[in-house]
Design a protein around this motif. Structure first.
Motif, PDB file in Angstrom:
ATOM      1  N   MET A 239      43.482  32.828  25.970  1.00 48.37           N
ATOM      2  CA  MET A 239      42.404  33.776  26.238  1.00 48.37           C
ATOM      3  C   MET A 239      42.646  34.496  27.556  1.00 48.37           C
ATOM      4  SD  MET A 239      39.627  35.179  25.286  1.00 48.37           S
ATOM      5  CE  MET A 239      39.256  36.584  26.318  1.00 48.37           C
ATOM      6  N   ASN A 240      43.005  33.755  28.579  1.00 40.76           N
ATOM      7  CA  ASN A 240      43.281  34.376  29.875  1.00 40.76           C
ATOM      8  C   ASN A 240      44.443  35.358  29.780  1.00 40.76           C
ATOM      9  OD1 ASN A 240      41.269  32.751  30.884  1.00 40.76           O
ATOM     10  ND2 ASN A 240      42.628  31.338  31.940  1.00 40.76           N
ATOM     11  N   SER A 241      45.438  35.015  28.967  1.00 43.17           N
ATOM     12  CA  SER A 241      46.594  35.894  28.783  1.00 43.17           C
ATOM     13  C   SER A 241      46.216  37.156  28.030  1.00 43.17           C
ATOM     14  CB  SER A 241      47.705  35.151  28.029  1.00 43.17           C
ATOM     15  OG  SER A 241      48.160  34.030  28.760  1.00 43.17           O
ATOM     16  N   LYS A 242      45.205  37.047  27.166  1.00 46.17           N
ATOM     17  CA  LYS A 242      44.735  38.226  26.432  1.00 46.17           C
ATOM     18  C   LYS A 242      44.081  39.228  27.374  1.00 46.17           C
ATOM     19  CE  LYS A 242      42.325  39.307  22.094  1.00 46.17           C
ATOM     20  NZ  LYS A 242      43.549  39.602  21.338  1.00 46.17           N
ATOM     21  N   VAL A 243      43.385  38.711  28.377  1.00 47.35           N
ATOM     22  CA  VAL A 243      42.748  39.573  29.380  1.00 47.35           C
ATOM     23  C   VAL A 243      43.794  40.160  30.318  1.00 47.35           C
ATOM     24  CG1 VAL A 243      41.095  39.647  31.292  1.00 47.35           C
ATOM     25  CG2 VAL A 243      40.574  38.291  29.252  1.00 47.35           C
ATOM     26  N   ASN A 244      44.741  39.311  30.723  1.00 49.38           N
ATOM     27  CA  ASN A 244      45.776  39.739  31.668  1.00 49.38           C
ATOM     28  C   ASN A 244      47.011  38.865  31.458  1.00 49.38           C
ATOM     29  OD1 ASN A 244      47.422  40.421  33.801  1.00 49.38           O
ATOM     30  ND2 ASN A 244      45.954  39.890  35.409  1.00 49.38           N
ATOM     31  N   THR A 245      48.096  39.461  31.003  1.00 50.30           N
ATOM     32  CA  THR A 245      49.312  38.681  30.730  1.00 50.30           C
ATOM     33  C   THR A 245      49.835  37.990  31.996  1.00 50.30           C
ATOM     34  OG1 THR A 245      50.634  40.689  31.026  1.00 50.30           O
ATOM     35  CG2 THR A 245      50.018  40.086  28.765  1.00 50.30           C
ATOM     36  N   ASP A 246      49.502  38.527  33.156  1.00 49.40           N
ATOM     37  CA  ASP A 246      49.922  37.928  34.426  1.00 49.40           C
ATOM     38  C   ASP A 246      48.753  37.230  35.118  1.00 49.40           C
ATOM     39  OD1 ASP A 246      52.597  38.824  34.257  1.00 49.40           O
ATOM     40  OD2 ASP A 246      52.012  40.792  34.988  1.00 49.40           O
ATOM     41  N   TRP A 247      47.891  36.595  34.339  1.00 48.90           N
ATOM     42  CA  TRP A 247      46.665  36.023  34.899  1.00 48.90           C
ATOM     43  C   TRP A 247      46.933  34.937  35.939  1.00 48.90           C
ATOM     44  CZ3 TRP A 247      44.961  30.960  34.686  1.00 48.90           C
ATOM     45  CH2 TRP A 247      45.597  30.109  33.779  1.00 48.90           C
ATOM     46  N   VAL A 248      47.999  34.187  35.776  1.00 47.54           N
ATOM     47  CA  VAL A 248      48.287  33.131  36.755  1.00 47.54           C
ATOM     48  C   VAL A 248      48.584  33.746  38.119  1.00 47.54           C
ATOM     49  CG1 VAL A 248      49.820  31.235  37.362  1.00 47.54           C
ATOM     50  CG2 VAL A 248      49.109  31.532  34.979  1.00 47.54           C
ATOM     51  N   LEU A 249      49.393  34.809  38.123  1.00 50.59           N
ATOM     52  CA  LEU A 249      49.726  35.478  39.380  1.00 50.59           C
ATOM     53  C   LEU A 249      48.515  36.183  39.988  1.00 50.59           C
ATOM     54  CD1 LEU A 249      53.209  37.045  38.507  1.00 50.59           C
ATOM     55  CD2 LEU A 249      52.740  34.989  39.865  1.00 50.59           C
ATOM     56  N   ALA A 250      47.550  36.580  39.136  1.00 53.41           N
ATOM     57  CA  ALA A 250      46.348  37.267  39.632  1.00 53.41           C
ATOM     58  C   ALA A 250      45.499  36.341  40.507  1.00 53.41           C
ATOM     59  CB  ALA A 250      45.516  37.782  38.466  1.00 53.41           C
ATOM     60  N   ASN A 251      45.621  35.028  40.296  1.00 59.15           N
ATOM     61  CA  ASN A 251      44.918  34.037  41.125  1.00 59.15           C
ATOM     62  C   ASN A 251      43.419  34.340  41.216  1.00 59.15           C
ATOM     63  OD1 ASN A 251      44.874  31.681  42.666  1.00 59.15           O
ATOM     64  ND2 ASN A 251      45.118  32.797  44.603  1.00 59.15           N
ATOM     65  N   ASN A 252      42.792  34.482  40.067  1.00 55.43           N
ATOM     66  CA  ASN A 252      41.360  34.788  40.015  1.00 55.43           C
ATOM     67  C   ASN A 252      40.525  33.661  40.635  1.00 55.43           C
ATOM     68  OD1 ASN A 252      41.691  37.244  38.452  1.00 55.43           O
ATOM     69  ND2 ASN A 252      42.176  35.922  36.719  1.00 55.43           N
ATOM     70  N   ASN A 253      39.357  34.038  41.134  1.00 54.34           N
ATOM     71  CA  ASN A 253      38.476  33.053  41.773  1.00 54.34           C
ATOM     72  C   ASN A 253      37.610  32.378  40.697  1.00 54.34           C
ATOM     73  OD1 ASN A 253      36.652  31.593  43.332  1.00 54.34           O
ATOM     74  ND2 ASN A 253      36.563  33.154  44.925  1.00 54.34           N
ATOM     75  N   TRP A 254      38.181  31.377  40.040  1.00 55.03           N
ATOM     76  CA  TRP A 254      37.489  30.689  38.957  1.00 55.03           C
ATOM     77  C   TRP A 254      36.281  29.919  39.477  1.00 55.03           C
ATOM     78  CZ3 TRP A 254      39.318  32.795  34.838  1.00 55.03           C
ATOM     79  CH2 TRP A 254      40.669  33.168  34.768  1.00 55.03           C
TER      80      TRP A 254
END
Length: 223
Positions: free
Chosen positions: A18-33
């Motif tokens: 799901m996170n990859s669907k929003v942003n393929t580089d979601w890990v690098l985005a380091n969102n504030n979960w």
């Protein structure tokens, strides 16, 4: 009933997808979960009711849905900590789960979960998230207080994961998605659909997606 490894692996993988669907580089985005956990925790408090100066009724169905939302972000934070590695996140979370902790340490205090009410536990969840922490023991205790267990959460998580995928497929990110259907939020429709769906069926995700698709198409026709 404890969280099983197979359930956890399924949910971690679904969350990664799901996170990859929003942003393929979601890990690098380091969102504030953890900020997301804070916000959802406050929304859960609102659904519970906290204003001592007026009558309020606890909306348990929506409070449970907020816990499901919070679980999405707990999973995401665990994955982020392990750079998106599902296997390593699973090891960390199962190790914590197996501790069977009865207390949570925060702000130089030990909070005994058995001595806290639901509202106080939600306060603690928000407080922990503020300092970028989560507690599986606290979350499990919240589930129990809301009449849920890990198996029920697993089914509810699948439902919300499908809704999140549906939202992305229908313009959630670019702002074209309609979240209100016939005067009700899509989350409320999901609650209705889940009650009528066999969550143990092998095709449960496809069934849920199709049900949401029909409801959404009907809502669009009325716009």
């Amino acid at each position: 009933m404890t969280l099983t490894e197979s359930q956890l692996i399924d949910m971690l993988q679904m969350q990664h997808d799901m996170n990859s669907k929003v942003n393929t580089d979601w890990v690098l985005a380091n969102n504030n979960w953890h900020r997301a956990i804070q916000v959802e925790g406050v929304e859960a408090i609102e659904h519970h009711g906290w204003k001592w100066w007026k009558k309020q009724d606890c909306d348990m169905a929506q409070l449970r849905m907020e816990l499901v939302d919070i679980w999405h972000f707990i999973l995401s934070a665990a994955l982020q900590h392990k750079h998106g590695n599902v296997a390593l996140a699973r090891l960390d979370m199962m190790a914590e789960q197996n501790l069977h902790q009865k207390t949570v340490q925060f702000d130089n205090q030990y909070f005994v979960l058995a001595q806290m009410n639901l509202l106080a536990k939600l306060d603690l969840l928000v407080g922990l998230a503020t300092v970028k922490r989560t507690s599986l023991a606290l979350f499990e205790s919240l589930l129990t207080d809301c009449g849920m267990d890990w198996t029920l959460l697993y089914g509810q998580y699948i439902g919300k994961n499908v809704l999140n995928v549906f939202r992305q497929d229908h313009g959630y990110k670019d702002g074209s998605y309609l979240k209100i259907w016939h005067g009700r939020e899509d989350n409320e429709y999901l609650v209705d659909v889940l009650e009528m769906t066999d969550l143990n069926a092998s095709d449960v995700r496809a069934t849920l997606y199709q049900s949401l698709k029909l409801q959404y198409a009907s809502a669009l026709e009325k716009c």
